[in-house]
Motif scaffolding. Structure first.
Motif, PDB file in Angstrom:
ATOM      1  N   LEU A  17       0.850  -1.185   0.000  1.00  0.00           N
ATOM      2  CA  LEU A  17       0.000   0.000   0.000  1.00  0.00           C
ATOM      3  C   LEU A  17       0.885   1.234   0.000  1.00  0.00           C
ATOM      4  N   ALA A  18       0.582   2.157  -0.859  1.00  0.00           N
ATOM      5  CA  ALA A  18       1.367   3.395  -0.929  1.00  0.00           C
ATOM      6  C   ALA A  18       0.870   4.370   0.128  1.00  0.00           C
ATOM      7  N   ALA A  19       0.936   3.911   1.380  1.00  0.00           N
ATOM      8  CA  ALA A  19       0.387   4.733   2.462  1.00  0.00           C
ATOM      9  C   ALA A  19       1.310   4.786   3.664  1.00  0.00           C
ATOM     10  N   ARG A  20       2.523   4.268   3.538  1.00  0.00           N
ATOM     11  CA  ARG A  20       3.405   4.222   4.711  1.00  0.00           C
ATOM     12  C   ARG A  20       3.750   5.620   5.219  1.00  0.00           C
ATOM     13  N   ARG A  21       4.076   6.497   4.289  1.00  0.00           N
ATOM     14  CA  ARG A  21       4.416   7.859   4.711  1.00  0.00           C
ATOM     15  C   ARG A  21       3.207   8.541   5.346  1.00  0.00           C
ATOM     16  N   GLN A  22       2.025   8.360   4.736  1.00  0.00           N
ATOM     17  CA  GLN A  22       0.815   8.967   5.283  1.00  0.00           C
ATOM     18  C   GLN A  22       0.509   8.436   6.679  1.00  0.00           C
ATOM     19  N   LEU A  23       0.704   7.130   6.887  1.00  0.00           N
ATOM     20  CA  LEU A  23       0.455   6.544   8.209  1.00  0.00           C
ATOM     21  C   LEU A  23       1.407   7.126   9.248  1.00  0.00           C
ATOM     22  N   ALA A  24       2.681   7.216   8.908  1.00  0.00           N
ATOM     23  CA  ALA A  24       3.661   7.745   9.848  1.00  0.00           C
ATOM     24  C   ALA A  24       3.402   9.214  10.165  1.00  0.00           C
ATOM     25  N   VAL A  25       3.104   9.994   9.122  1.00  0.00           N
ATOM     26  CA  VAL A  25       2.827  11.421   9.331  1.00  0.00           C
ATOM     27  C   VAL A  25       1.565  11.613  10.159  1.00  0.00           C
ATOM     28  N   ALA A  26       0.526  10.831   9.883  1.00  0.00           N
ATOM     29  CA  ALA A  26      -0.716  10.954  10.641  1.00  0.00           C
ATOM     30  C   ALA A  26      -0.485  10.646  12.113  1.00  0.00           C
ATOM     31  N   ALA A  27       0.280   9.586  12.391  1.00  0.00           N
ATOM     32  CA  ALA A  27       0.553   9.238  13.785  1.00  0.00           C
ATOM     33  C   ALA A  27       1.366  10.328  14.478  1.00  0.00           C
ATOM     34  N   GLY A  28       2.376  10.841  13.770  1.00  0.00           N
ATOM     35  CA  GLY A  28       3.186  11.907  14.355  1.00  0.00           C
ATOM     36  C   GLY A  28       2.389  13.170  14.609  1.00  0.00           C
ATOM     37  N   ARG A  29       1.534  13.535  13.655  1.00  0.00           N
ATOM     38  CA  ARG A  29       0.696  14.719  13.840  1.00  0.00           C
ATOM     39  C   ARG A  29      -0.254  14.537  15.017  1.00  0.00           C
ATOM     40  N   ALA A  30      -0.803  13.336  15.156  1.00  0.00           N
ATOM     41  CA  ALA A  30      -1.725  13.094  16.271  1.00  0.00           C
ATOM     42  C   ALA A  30      -1.032  13.320  17.599  1.00  0.00           C
ATOM     43  N   VAL A  31       0.199  12.839  17.729  1.00  0.00           N
ATOM     44  CA  VAL A  31       0.949  13.014  18.974  1.00  0.00           C
ATOM     45  C   VAL A  31       1.199  14.493  19.248  1.00  0.00           C
ATOM     46  N   LEU A  32       1.682  15.213  18.241  1.00  0.00           N
ATOM     47  CA  LEU A  32       1.998  16.631  18.434  1.00  0.00           C
ATOM     48  C   LEU A  32       0.744  17.458  18.713  1.00  0.00           C
ATOM     49  N   GLN A  33      -0.312  17.193  17.932  1.00  0.00           N
ATOM     50  CA  GLN A  33      -1.529  17.979  18.093  1.00  0.00           C
ATOM     51  C   GLN A  33      -2.171  17.751  19.456  1.00  0.00           C
ATOM     52  N   LEU A  34      -2.220  16.502  19.914  1.00  0.00           N
ATOM     53  CA  LEU A  34      -2.805  16.234  21.224  1.00  0.00           C
ATOM     54  C   LEU A  34      -1.931  16.773  22.344  1.00  0.00           C
ATOM     55  N   VAL A  36      -0.201  19.590  22.132  1.00  0.00           N
ATOM     56  CA  VAL A  36      -0.522  21.016  22.182  1.00  0.00           C
ATOM     57  C   VAL A  36      -1.885  21.246  22.817  1.00  0.00           C
ATOM     58  N   VAL A  37      -2.875  20.431  22.399  1.00  0.00           N
ATOM     59  CA  VAL A  37      -4.224  20.576  22.951  1.00  0.00           C
ATOM     60  C   VAL A  37      -4.208  20.346  24.457  1.00  0.00           C
ATOM     61  N   SER A  38      -3.431  19.373  24.910  1.00  0.00           N
ATOM     62  CA  SER A  38      -3.363  19.087  26.341  1.00  0.00           C
ATOM     63  C   SER A  38      -2.830  20.275  27.132  1.00  0.00           C
ATOM     64  N   LEU A  39      -1.944  21.039  26.506  1.00  0.00           N
ATOM     65  CA  LEU A  39      -1.368  22.196  27.187  1.00  0.00           C
ATOM     66  C   LEU A  39      -2.347  23.356  27.294  1.00  0.00           C
ATOM     67  N   ILE A  40      -3.234  23.508  26.313  1.00  0.00           N
ATOM     68  CA  ILE A  40      -4.115  24.681  26.294  1.00  0.00           C
ATOM     69  C   ILE A  40      -5.554  24.370  26.702  1.00  0.00           C
ATOM     70  N   ILE A  41      -5.901  23.090  26.831  1.00  0.00           N
ATOM     71  CA  ILE A  41      -7.299  22.741  27.000  1.00  0.00           C
ATOM     72  C   ILE A  41      -7.870  23.260  28.313  1.00  0.00           C
ATOM     73  N   THR A  42      -7.058  23.305  29.370  1.00  0.00           N
ATOM     74  CA  THR A  42      -7.563  23.779  30.662  1.00  0.00           C
ATOM     75  C   THR A  42      -8.006  25.232  30.570  1.00  0.00           C
ATOM     76  N   ALA A  43      -7.175  26.071  29.927  1.00  0.00           N
ATOM     77  CA  ALA A  43      -7.534  27.482  29.772  1.00  0.00           C
ATOM     78  C   ALA A  43      -8.743  27.635  28.868  1.00  0.00           C
ATOM     79  N   VAL A  44      -8.815  26.834  27.828  1.00  0.00           N
ATOM     80  CA  VAL A  44      -9.923  26.927  26.879  1.00  0.00           C
ATOM     81  C   VAL A  44     -11.234  26.563  27.552  1.00  0.00           C
ATOM     82  N   LEU A  45     -11.237  25.469  28.304  1.00  0.00           N
ATOM     83  CA  LEU A  45     -12.483  24.990  28.901  1.00  0.00           C
ATOM     84  C   LEU A  45     -12.969  25.857  30.052  1.00  0.00           C
ATOM     85  N   SER A  46     -12.086  26.659  30.615  1.00  0.00           N
ATOM     86  CA  SER A  46     -12.484  27.460  31.774  1.00  0.00           C
ATOM     87  C   SER A  46     -13.249  28.718  31.379  1.00  0.00           C
TER      88      SER A  46
END
Length: 240
Positions: A17-34, A36-46
């Motif tokens: 499947l020509a999706a190895r790069r997409q799988l790796a990038v998606a997993a990496g983005r998920a880690v980074l995005q979550l 960042v969200v974990s750092l700001i979510i407390t202020a956002v929800l308050s």
């Protein structure tokens, strides 16, 4: 997580499947995005205002992602209209009815679930209908040749494919409790709620998603028939 990503990459490699790069990038983005969200979510929800801004950011990302996924980035205003047509009435019913309290901790997750599910339906609709219009262009021209107007000719090609955008949501709703226990159900249980409360929360999510996705598919289909929500090459081929 590393092992699971490795399993996905190994399967893609084995299956060629020509999706190895997409799988790796998606997993990496998920880690980074979550992270960042974990750092700001407390202020956002308050603060409700920040929660609303965060929800708008989620909506903007969903529109941009779906518009690119269907190959029509320049038609993003119409993609936004289709997604919003499903998201806004469903969230209005959920919050105005008092079913879910109007505050930051409720708004962000509920908006995220509905926006994300509607984005998926919109992307599936665009990819399937645009694929049909490319593959069956002869049928479109035949419909025009017998005097059908352009929207009706497009509908002749795409009509039977629209329901496919709703298949994931329909399957999830039909099998809930039998095949899967979705996140809302498990989250309420882990938060100390009763099984009845967990079931009620999950039903609101599932049925809300079905409503939002169905509205989005209907509106998106109308925009496609009108020649507004189309990739550039299809606009040239279909719109005189």
């Amino acid at each position: 997580m590393v092992i699971l990503v490795g399993l996905a990459l190994a399967a893609a490699t084995f299956g060629r499947l020509a999706a190895r790069r997409q799988l790796a990038v998606a997993a990496g983005r998920a880690v980074l995005q979550l992270a960042v969200v974990s750092l700001i979510i407390t202020a956002v929800l308050s603060h409700l205002v920040w929660s609303l801004i965060f929800a708008l950011v989620m909506f903007g990302v969903a529109v941009g992602t779906s518009a690119r996924r269907i190959g029509a980035p320049r038609a993003w205003p119409w993609a936004a209209a289709a997604i919003a047509s499903g998201v806004l009435p469903v969230l209005a019913v959920i919050f105005l009815s008092g079913t879910v309290p109007w505050n930051g901790p409720s708004l962000v997750p509920m908006a995220g679930i509905i926006i994300g599910g509607t984005m998926t339906a919109h992307s599936l609709l665009g990819r399937r209908l645009f694929g049909a219009l490319r593959d069956d262009h002869g049928l479109y021209e035949a419909a025009l040749s017998i005097g059908l107007p352009r929207p009706a000719a497009i509908a002749e090609v795409t009509g039977r494919h629209r329901i496919e955008a709703l298949v994931p949501g329909l399957d999830q709703t039909r099998t809930v409790g039998l095949v899967t226990l979705p996140g809302a159900f498990v989250g309420v249980l882990l938060g100390g709620g009763t099984p009845l409360q967990a079931g009620a929360a999950q039903l609101i999510v599932l049925i809300g998603l079905l409503a939002a996705q169905t509205i989005c598919v209907v509106v998106g289909d109308r925009l496609i028939r009108a020649g507004l929500l189309l990739p550039k090459e299809l606009r040239v081929a279909l719109v005189p």
